[in-house]
Design a protein around this motif. Structure first.
Motif, PDB file in Angstrom:
ATOM      1  N   LYS A  79       0.818  -1.217   0.000  1.00 28.82           N
ATOM      2  CA  LYS A  79       0.000   0.000   0.000  1.00 28.82           C
ATOM      3  C   LYS A  79       0.851   1.265   0.000  1.00 28.82           C
ATOM      4  N   THR A  80       2.039   1.231   0.614  1.00 30.53           N
ATOM      5  CA  THR A  80       2.870   2.423   0.772  1.00 30.53           C
ATOM      6  C   THR A  80       3.524   2.781  -0.553  1.00 30.53           C
ATOM      7  N   ALA A 130      -4.585 -14.810 -12.206  1.00 31.67           N
ATOM      8  CA  ALA A 130      -3.667 -15.119 -13.305  1.00 31.67           C
ATOM      9  C   ALA A 130      -2.798 -13.916 -13.654  1.00 31.67           C
ATOM     10  N   GLU A 131      -3.401 -12.708 -13.704  1.00 28.66           N
ATOM     11  CA  GLU A 131      -2.629 -11.513 -14.053  1.00 28.66           C
ATOM     12  C   GLU A 131      -1.594 -11.200 -12.988  1.00 28.66           C
ATOM     13  N   THR A 132      -1.985 -11.339 -11.728  1.00 28.86           N
ATOM     14  CA  THR A 132      -1.040 -11.102 -10.634  1.00 28.86           C
ATOM     15  C   THR A 132       0.102 -12.102 -10.699  1.00 28.86           C
ATOM     16  N   GLN A 255       4.559  -1.451  -6.763  1.00 30.40           N
ATOM     17  CA  GLN A 255       3.509  -0.492  -7.107  1.00 30.40           C
ATOM     18  C   GLN A 255       2.451  -1.134  -8.005  1.00 30.40           C
ATOM     19  N   SER A 256       2.897  -2.018  -8.910  1.00 28.93           N
ATOM     20  CA  SER A 256       1.935  -2.657  -9.830  1.00 28.93           C
ATOM     21  C   SER A 256       1.024  -3.654  -9.109  1.00 28.93           C
ATOM     22  N   LEU A 257       1.440  -4.111  -7.916  1.00 28.67           N
ATOM     23  CA  LEU A 257       0.623  -5.068  -7.166  1.00 28.67           C
ATOM     24  C   LEU A 257      -0.429  -4.414  -6.288  1.00 28.67           C
ATOM     25  N   SER A 260      -3.928  -5.439  -6.789  1.00 26.74           N
ATOM     26  CA  SER A 260      -4.176  -6.850  -6.465  1.00 26.74           C
ATOM     27  C   SER A 260      -4.420  -7.086  -4.988  1.00 26.74           C
ATOM     28  N   ILE A 261      -4.310  -6.036  -4.152  1.00 27.54           N
ATOM     29  CA  ILE A 261      -4.512  -6.218  -2.711  1.00 27.54           C
ATOM     30  C   ILE A 261      -5.904  -6.775  -2.405  1.00 27.54           C
ATOM     31  N   PRO A 262      -6.985  -6.280  -3.027  1.00 27.80           N
ATOM     32  CA  PRO A 262      -8.307  -6.878  -2.755  1.00 27.80           C
ATOM     33  C   PRO A 262      -8.363  -8.365  -3.104  1.00 27.80           C
TER      34      PRO A 262
END
Length: 848
Positions: A79-80, A130-132, A255-257, A260-262
């Motif tokens: 998140k940071t 799959a994308e993650t 940053q790109s992830l 994907s946190i949810p």
């Protein structure tokens, strides 16, 4: 839940053991915090999921979930803005995405065959990651190593070049024979990340360079040669540059992830649930466990229950409560297993409420308890000024105050530790209170009065641990409904107490006590006799069930024979009709070829007469077979009546006989025959041979099918070729219909439903045989149609129901021609292309 009671019944030990079967640390931590649940729906949900995992493991034998390291702490880092995950942390996230993918595929592949309804519902909650997964493994390998990205590869090549250059410089010094006396070692060493040479202090001037370190004895100095200094400086710069590039790549990945946190937050609880239930299933398989049924108004019951901590030496016990009897009073000798029985029932109840399987037999059922209280062992404490009796009273007081109708209370050695009379009075008063509150209570005691209390109070039931009087040792079996003796004197004598003391003790026992002991012994004998009667009844029941099963098998065998008989009838009728149809077609053709004469009319009448005879023969044969079947069914009905087995009253449905069907049939005369004015050409018909010999044409009197005699087999028996089948037939079952084929051959063309087998390019004869695989390769369209038309005619003549056509793929002309022809052919029931490994669209299978 009462933590103290859960500790005393060893719940936490078993729970920790189950947690060890988890493949992830996060699921393991959740399981280590789990306590028995009190909501029925939650308990059943966990058990059903675990039960489905058991079905999966018993069939697939491979783990459906792969392990992953904790990922929950990584949410804050992702998140940071500007934060960077380490390479190891990125690997943790990658492991999790692979585990999600694996469990989804495992359940999806077996949800139908193994009926994994609940597991399928849970895995459907998992998001598609799959994308993650692609983002993560674009940067790292499945082993967690950084991939050779273009920007990294170039720097790594430069670093490798510099390392090789430094190595060559160092080898130049170590291999120089002139400097061999100056060096302490011929192998370079690392100091502060730089390669240096160990040089004797008095020879330091012979090697120009930078001194990085001096040994404690001051006899050795570590020098980096001047030639290597610049290369080492460049190497440090490149290493720093590589670190910066790697950090930039990992920062960009972090940053790109963020989107994907949810996905991780949604998937993690589901994966933890699947892992914990899978761990319970694995533990259950290891300990031969089952899943307890809910009571649903019935009293609790444990069958063949085993305490999991006792291992292989455990003796299974049965514990059965009765309707309205919630108090179980267990008596018997010391070390006989009374306390183990209490703990086993309580432990298995709590394991069941935690969603775990229990070590017991199928059919065991347990209720849901809101809490459990236990007074087990000795709570004597010098620090708290608690005596043995005071410790007992403190535990009992807490249980009585907190008990409710859905509470489980365990009271070990109730009434001990004080005056027996007062202790017994307190015990009965405590039980009265717990009976009023309708709690479930298991009590162990040596008090004789409490045994009587168990008989006189309708809410109580007695039980005892079995004692072998021959070996003076307990057998650890639990006897329901019978109180037990303590056998204190026998056990004392066995453990070394002098015989005269034991004898003296027996003299002190009052007559009343002796009477009670005699009563208990009598009850035990009655219980043994009752067990024998029960076993005999169960044996008779088993024999009756086996007899019933045999009758069912015989019934099925009769039904199978009936089916085979009907199938045989159908086949014979089909063969009979086919032959009759062919003969009629030949007669029709003969009549159409010329004028109707007296001879032809007589031939038709003779054929009809023979047809009626054959039909009557079929009727008599089938009626005889049906009579045999009816007799067998009558015998079976008698056996059913003897065995009191319900039998079907279904009667055999009598079909219309062939003769009756033939009499009621209306003849259909083709218009072409009725209106025919073509005159038949007269031919001399050859005389039939007087006896059967090789080469002549005969027909079966039973079916009418024609064949050629090959030769004699044995006296009164001939070998006949019927089409492609050779059969041995008795001479009395054959009739002569023509001479040898070499003397007389006739080409026969048949018209079936307006379809002439004379296709204009040669008459189709029975001497020809159809091809199982018709090859049309290299033919023109019109040639292929003629060949296919001829093939179908031959199939009809020889009763071949299916064949294949090889037309190839090419430009698709032959393929389309064949498809169009078959689509408009009335005698074709189905056709289609072959499988990919059998020719694909270049081959077509045809069914007539």
């Amino acid at each position: 839940m009462n933590t103290k009671a859960l500790t005393e019944i060893d719940f936490f030990r078993i729970r920790d053991e189950v947690a060890g079967y988890c493949v992830s640390k996060e699921a393991q931590e959740i399981l280590l915090k789990r306590e028995p649940l009190t909501k029925h729906n939650e308990v059943e949900q966990l058990k059903k999921l675990s039960r489905e995992w058991c079905s999966y493991l018993s069939t697939v034998h491979t783990s459906p979930i792969s392990g992953w390291e904790p990922i929950h702490p990584l949410y804050a880092v992702i998140k940071t803005n500007g934060a960077c995950l380490s390479l190891e942390q990125v690997h943790f996230l990658g492991q999790f995405t692979l585990s999600v993918k694996k469990v989804r595929e495992a359940v999806e592949n077996h949800k139908v065959s193994l009926n994994l309804k609940l597991l399928s519902t849970e895995t459907e909650k998992l998001p598609d990651m799959a994308e993650t997964e692609k983002k993560i493994f674009r940067v790292i390998t499945p082993d967690g190593e950084l991939r050779d990205l273009p920007e990294i590869t170039a720097i790594r090549k430069e670093i490798a070049s510099l390392n090789a250059k430094i190595k060559n410089i160092m080898q130049g010094f170590t291999s120089d024979q002139k400097l061999s006396n100056a060096l302490e070692s011929s192998v370079p060493v690392l100091r502060n990340g730089r390669q240096v040479l160990a040089v004797k202090s008095n020879q330091a001037n012979r090697i120009p360079g930078i001194i990085h370190e001096v040994s404690q004895s001051a006899q050795t100095v570590y020098i980096e040669p001047e030639a290597a200094v610049r290369c080492s400086n460049d190497l440090i710069q490149k290493q720093n540059e590589l670190a910066q590039v790697i950090k930039r790549i990992l920062t960009e990945l972090t940053q790109s992830l963020q989107p994907s946190i949810p996905e991780f937050k949604t998937a993690l609880p589901v994966m933890e649930l699947l892992d914990t239930t899978l761990a319970a299933a694995r533990w259950g398989n290891e300990h031969n466990c089952v899943y307890a049924l809910p009571c649903l108004g019935e009293p609790p019951m444990l069958s063949q229950a085993r305490h999991p901590l006792l291992g292989e030496k455990v003796v299974p016990i049965d514990i059965r409560f009765m309707d309205g009897k919630n108090i179980l009073i267990i008596t018997g000798p010391n070390t006989g297993g009374k306390t183990v029985t209490l703990k086993t029932f309580a432990l298995l109840s709590m394991l069941n409420q935690a969603g775990f399987p229990i070590p017991a037999a199928e059919g065991s059922r347990l209720p849901i308890f809101s809490d459990v209280y236990a007074d087990i062992g000795d709570d004597q404490s010098l620090d708290q000024s608690l005596s043995t009796f005071s410790g007992h009273m403190k535990n009992i007081a807490q249980a009585v105050k907190s008990a409710k109708s859905d509470t489980l209370v365990l009271l070990d050695e109730l009434g001990s530790g004080t005056d027996p009379q007062e202790g017994t009075a307190i015990s009965m008063a405590v039980l009265d209170t717990l009976i009023q509150k309708k709690s479930f209570v298991l009590v162990t005691t040596h008090q004789g009065i409490l045994k009587n209390y168990g008989y006189t109070n309708p809410a109580c039931v007695n039980a005892s641990v079995e004692f072998d009087t021959n070996t003076l040792s307990p057998s650890y079996h639990l006897l329901m409904g019978v109180p037990g003796e303590s056998h204190a004197l026998d056990i004392a004598q066995k453990n070394g107490l002098p015989v005269d003391i034991v004898k003296s003790a027996r003299n002190y026992i009052a007559t009343e006590q002796a009477d009670v002991s005699a009563l208990i012994r009598g009850l035990n004998r009655k219980h043994v006799e009752l067990n024998k009667v029960q076993r005999a009844a169960e044996s008779e029941k088993k024999q009756a069930e086996e007899k019933s099963l045999r009758l069912k098998e015989k019934e099925l065998e009769l039904r199978r024979k009936e089916h085979e008989l009907k199938a045989g009838k159908q086949q014979e009728l089909n063969d009979f009709l086919i032959h009759s149809r062919r003969t009629l077609e030949n007669l029709v053709r003969t009549l159409k070829e010329g004028e109707v004469t007296r001879e032809k009319t007589l031939a038709v009448k003779q054929y009809i007469s023979e047809l009626e005879k054959d039909t009557k023969h079929f009727d008599e044969k089938f009626e005889a077979e049906e009579e045999k079947l009816e007799k067998a069914e009558a015998e079976f009905a008698k056996e059913l009546q003897k065995g009191k087995h319900p039998a079907s009253n279904k009667k055999t449905k009598k079909k219309l006989s062939n003769a009756e069907a033939l009499k009621s049939a209306t003849p259909v005369i083709p218009d072409a025959l009725a209106n025919s004015k073509v005159k038949a050409q007269k031919k001399d018909e050859p005389e039939l041979p007087s006896k059967i010999e090789a080469g002549i044409i005969v027909a079966s009197k039973t079916t009418g099918i024609q064949g050629t005699v090959i030769g004699p087999d044995k006296k009164g028996t001939w070998q006949v070729q019927f089409g492609s089948v050779k059969m041995n037939c008795k001479e009395k079952d054959l009739r002569i219909v023509g001479g040898a084929k070499t003397e007389h051959k006739a080409d026969i063309s048949i018209e079936l439903a307006g379809r002439s087998l004379d296709d204009g390019h040669g008459i189709v004869t029975k001497d020809e045989a159809p091809q199982f695989e018709l090859r049309l390769l290299g033919m023109r369209a019109d040639e292929a149609i003629k060949a296919l038309d001829r093939q179908i005619d031959l199939c009809i003549l020889h009763n071949l129901h299916s064949f294949s056509i090889i037309h190839g793929k090419g430009e698709g002309i032959l393929q389309q021609t064949v498809t169009d022809y078959l689509s408009n052919c009335s005698v074709i029931s189905d056709f289609g292309f072959a499988a990919a490994d059998d020719g694909g669209t270049g081959k077509t299978y045809v069914k007539l």
